[in-house]
Scaffold this motif. Sequence first.
Motif, PDB file in Angstrom:
ATOM      1  N   SER A  41       0.858  -1.120  -0.057  1.00 20.98           N
ATOM      2  CA  SER A  41       0.031   0.168   0.024  1.00 20.98           C
ATOM      3  C   SER A  41       0.876   1.199   0.057  1.00 20.98           C
ATOM      4  CB  SER A  41      -0.932  -0.025   1.269  1.00 20.98           C
ATOM      5  OG  SER A  41      -0.303  -0.338   2.179  1.00 20.98           O
ATOM      6  N   LEU A  42       2.027   1.203   0.535  1.00 18.54           N
ATOM      7  CA  LEU A  42       2.872   2.425   0.550  1.00 18.54           C
ATOM      8  C   LEU A  42       3.490   2.687  -0.790  1.00 18.54           C
ATOM      9  CD1 LEU A  42       4.523   4.555   2.221  1.00 18.54           C
ATOM     10  CD2 LEU A  42       6.269   2.850   2.328  1.00 18.54           C
ATOM     11  N   ALA A  43       3.630   1.675  -1.363  1.00 20.16           N
ATOM     12  CA  ALA A  43       4.214   1.910  -3.159  1.00 20.16           C
ATOM     13  C   ALA A  43       3.165   2.272  -3.702  1.00 20.16           C
ATOM     14  CB  ALA A  43       4.909   0.644  -3.528  1.00 20.16           C
ATOM     15  N   LEU A  44       1.893   1.754  -3.665  1.00 22.63           N
ATOM     16  CA  LEU A  44       0.914   2.177  -4.565  1.00 22.63           C
ATOM     17  C   LEU A  44       0.345   3.706  -4.138  1.00 22.63           C
ATOM     18  CD1 LEU A  44      -1.575  -1.053  -4.424  1.00 22.63           C
ATOM     19  CD2 LEU A  44       0.180  -0.522  -5.771  1.00 22.63           C
ATOM     20  N   ALA A  45       0.676   3.970  -2.952  1.00 22.01           N
ATOM     21  CA  ALA A  45       0.259   5.455  -2.552  1.00 22.01           C
ATOM     22  C   ALA A  45       1.093   6.347  -3.242  1.00 22.01           C
ATOM     23  CB  ALA A  45       0.322   5.592  -1.066  1.00 22.01           C
ATOM     24  N   LYS A  46       2.476   5.906  -3.216  1.00 20.38           N
ATOM     25  CA  LYS A  46       3.385   6.763  -3.838  1.00 20.38           C
ATOM     26  C   LYS A  46       3.325   6.982  -5.486  1.00 20.38           C
ATOM     27  CE  LYS A  46       7.330   6.342  -0.373  1.00 20.38           C
ATOM     28  NZ  LYS A  46       8.559   5.396  -0.252  1.00 20.38           N
ATOM     29  N   LYS A  47       3.250   5.757  -5.858  1.00 20.09           N
ATOM     30  CA  LYS A  47       2.935   5.534  -7.691  1.00 20.09           C
ATOM     31  C   LYS A  47       1.851   6.569  -8.044  1.00 20.09           C
ATOM     32  CE  LYS A  47       5.107   3.903 -10.830  1.00 20.09           C
ATOM     33  NZ  LYS A  47       6.450   3.799 -10.999  1.00 20.09           N
ATOM     34  N   LEU A 206       4.182 -15.380  15.573  1.00 20.66           N
ATOM     35  CA  LEU A 206       5.413 -14.525  15.012  1.00 20.66           C
ATOM     36  C   LEU A 206       6.671 -15.151  15.727  1.00 20.66           C
ATOM     37  CD1 LEU A 206       4.135 -10.894  14.908  1.00 20.66           C
ATOM     38  CD2 LEU A 206       4.597 -12.416  13.045  1.00 20.66           C
ATOM     39  N   LYS A 207       6.275 -15.724  16.856  1.00 22.30           N
ATOM     40  CA  LYS A 207       7.708 -16.238  17.542  1.00 22.30           C
ATOM     41  C   LYS A 207       8.332 -17.410  17.159  1.00 22.30           C
ATOM     42  CE  LYS A 207       5.588 -19.299  21.153  1.00 22.30           C
ATOM     43  NZ  LYS A 207       5.026 -19.317  22.333  1.00 22.30           N
ATOM     44  N   HIS A 208       7.676 -17.945  16.014  1.00 25.67           N
ATOM     45  CA  HIS A 208       8.424 -18.965  15.225  1.00 25.67           C
ATOM     46  C   HIS A 208       8.869 -18.644  13.842  1.00 25.67           C
ATOM     47  CE1 HIS A 208       6.899 -21.945  18.159  1.00 25.67           C
ATOM     48  NE2 HIS A 208       5.797 -21.317  18.105  1.00 25.67           N
ATOM     49  N   ALA A 209       8.740 -17.295  13.702  1.00 24.00           N
ATOM     50  CA  ALA A 209       9.101 -16.678  12.270  1.00 24.00           C
ATOM     51  C   ALA A 209      10.808 -16.510  12.307  1.00 24.00           C
ATOM     52  CB  ALA A 209       8.466 -15.588  12.154  1.00 24.00           C
ATOM     53  N   ASP A 210      11.479 -16.656  11.149  1.00 20.77           N
ATOM     54  CA  ASP A 210      12.735 -16.441  10.900  1.00 20.77           C
ATOM     55  C   ASP A 210      12.964 -14.898  10.661  1.00 20.77           C
ATOM     56  OD1 ASP A 210      14.074 -19.360  11.403  1.00 20.77           O
ATOM     57  OD2 ASP A 210      12.695 -19.692  10.083  1.00 20.77           O
ATOM     58  N   TYR A 211      11.848 -14.502  10.031  1.00 22.77           N
ATOM     59  CA  TYR A 211      11.900 -13.118   9.497  1.00 22.77           C
ATOM     60  C   TYR A 211      10.613 -12.456   9.669  1.00 22.77           C
ATOM     61  CZ  TYR A 211      12.394  -9.024   6.549  1.00 22.77           C
ATOM     62  OH  TYR A 211      12.479  -7.570   5.919  1.00 22.77           O
ATOM     63  N   ILE A 212      10.389 -11.309   9.967  1.00 22.98           N
ATOM     64  CA  ILE A 212       9.128 -10.749  10.115  1.00 22.98           C
ATOM     65  C   ILE A 212       9.253  -9.414   9.297  1.00 22.98           C
ATOM     66  CG2 ILE A 212       7.245  -9.656  11.567  1.00 22.98           C
ATOM     67  CD1 ILE A 212       8.628 -11.468  13.871  1.00 22.98           C
ATOM     68  N   GLY A 213       8.238  -9.152   8.438  1.00 24.16           N
ATOM     69  CA  GLY A 213       8.124  -8.128   7.647  1.00 24.16           C
ATOM     70  C   GLY A 213       6.982  -7.916   6.669  1.00 24.16           C
ATOM     71  N   SER A 214       6.778  -6.609   6.083  1.00 20.73           N
ATOM     72  CA  SER A 214       5.698  -6.466   5.157  1.00 20.73           C
ATOM     73  C   SER A 214       5.829  -7.246   3.845  1.00 20.73           C
ATOM     74  CB  SER A 214       5.706  -4.992   4.941  1.00 20.73           C
ATOM     75  OG  SER A 214       6.741  -4.744   4.086  1.00 20.73           O
ATOM     76  N   THR A 215       4.689  -7.197   3.121  1.00 17.47           N
ATOM     77  CA  THR A 215       4.807  -8.003   1.796  1.00 17.47           C
ATOM     78  C   THR A 215       6.214  -7.521   1.156  1.00 17.47           C
ATOM     79  OG1 THR A 215       3.450  -6.489   0.893  1.00 17.47           O
ATOM     80  CG2 THR A 215       2.349  -8.359   1.636  1.00 17.47           C
ATOM     81  N   SER A 216       6.208  -6.648   0.846  1.00 17.79           N
ATOM     82  CA  SER A 216       7.554  -6.113   0.030  1.00 17.79           C
ATOM     83  C   SER A 216       8.779  -6.271   0.930  1.00 17.79           C
ATOM     84  CB  SER A 216       7.479  -4.434  -0.270  1.00 17.79           C
ATOM     85  OG  SER A 216       7.307  -3.794   0.786  1.00 17.79           O
ATOM     86  N   GLN A 217       8.894  -6.269   2.028  1.00 17.52           N
ATOM     87  CA  GLN A 217      10.138  -6.590   2.804  1.00 17.52           C
ATOM     88  C   GLN A 217      10.207  -8.233   2.570  1.00 17.52           C
ATOM     89  OE1 GLN A 217       8.885  -5.041   6.448  1.00 17.52           O
ATOM     90  NE2 GLN A 217      10.072  -3.066   6.172  1.00 17.52           N
ATOM     91  N   ILE A 218       9.180  -9.025   2.912  1.00 16.82           N
ATOM     92  CA  ILE A 218       9.211 -10.638   2.662  1.00 16.82           C
ATOM     93  C   ILE A 218       9.857 -10.900   1.239  1.00 16.82           C
ATOM     94  CG2 ILE A 218       7.971 -12.605   2.386  1.00 16.82           C
ATOM     95  CD1 ILE A 218       6.277 -11.709   4.782  1.00 16.82           C
ATOM     96  N   ILE A 219       9.295 -10.058   0.222  1.00 16.64           N
ATOM     97  CA  ILE A 219       9.788 -10.341  -1.200  1.00 16.64           C
ATOM     98  C   ILE A 219      11.114 -10.147  -1.461  1.00 16.64           C
ATOM     99  CG2 ILE A 219       9.328  -9.233  -3.397  1.00 16.64           C
ATOM    100  CD1 ILE A 219       6.277  -9.051  -2.874  1.00 16.64           C
TER     101      ILE A 219
END
Length: 304
Positions: A41-47, A206-219
Amino acid sequence: MTKEFLIEEINRLKKEKDALILAHYYQVPEIQDIADFVGDSLALAKKGKESTHGTIVVCGVRFMGESAKILSPEKTILVPREDAGCPMADMITAKQLQKYRDEHPDALIVSYVNTSADVKALTDICVTSSNALKIVKQLDHDHIYFLPDKNLAKYINSQLEDKQMSYWLGFCATHERLKEEDILKIKRKHNNSLVLAHPECNQLVLKHADYIGSTSQIIQFAKENAHQSFIIATEDGVLHKLRNDSPNKEFILANKTLVCPNMKKTTLTDLYNALLHNETKVELDEDTIKKANNALEKMLNLSK
Ligand code: CIZ
Ligand code: SF4
């Protein structure tokens, strides 16, 4: 109408109408493939804001169309499915927020972008899952109130050293469906996979996650990481981009229930009809736009 016909017509109409098509990562693959730009949503808003097109079609959920209108009031903003809302955004109304503000005049209101335009108009600063932590760290205020997502709020709090936010008790029903036992089960089955999770998931997940992030960060993480297999704990639409970016890596959805019914509403036929009939236009009153714009612009400045 065949898929080929729809694709051809959408491409023709978008040129004829000087329209830019934006799609969120949670949209179905056909919509992501035909969009001019796919993002969070951040990238869409900026675009949308930077674009010179007179019309912007936002394929996502309502608050994303509203954010585009707030940032570009002079443009025509179309949403192909007016009924695609975000149940989490609907968990707090402007009336409820006004009541909270009246009772806590000292609070700084930080709203996740997953909120209505009316709620944004009563907000001091907006954040998305991509920039929430970065922005909250910069806020120097004794009483920060975060809404509507309790899971994102708890995650941010867990990353803060010098302050803690209080928060509204909303949540995303789609991410909340993922339970600790599901993540443990899938980890047992794929014990060489890394778990990448969205902060809208429950803390027990989340406590079992190796990485936590937004969709773009996961990508970005999955693309750059040397691992070959990943368990994805966010909405399934994101798998399309993950697999396109890294066709030789394995991506496993943490649970088949991670499908947002609202994000999945928009079809090629809806997009075609939106362009053909200029529907449905996002309309907001001037005062709401002005106030909500202030909260979104502050976010864009602090997330640079
Ligand atoms: O901010 C967004 O686009 C949402 C709803 C999810 C994400 O993490 O990208
Ligand atoms: Fe809202 Fe959750 Fe659907 Fe995103 S995935 S639109 S937060 S209900």
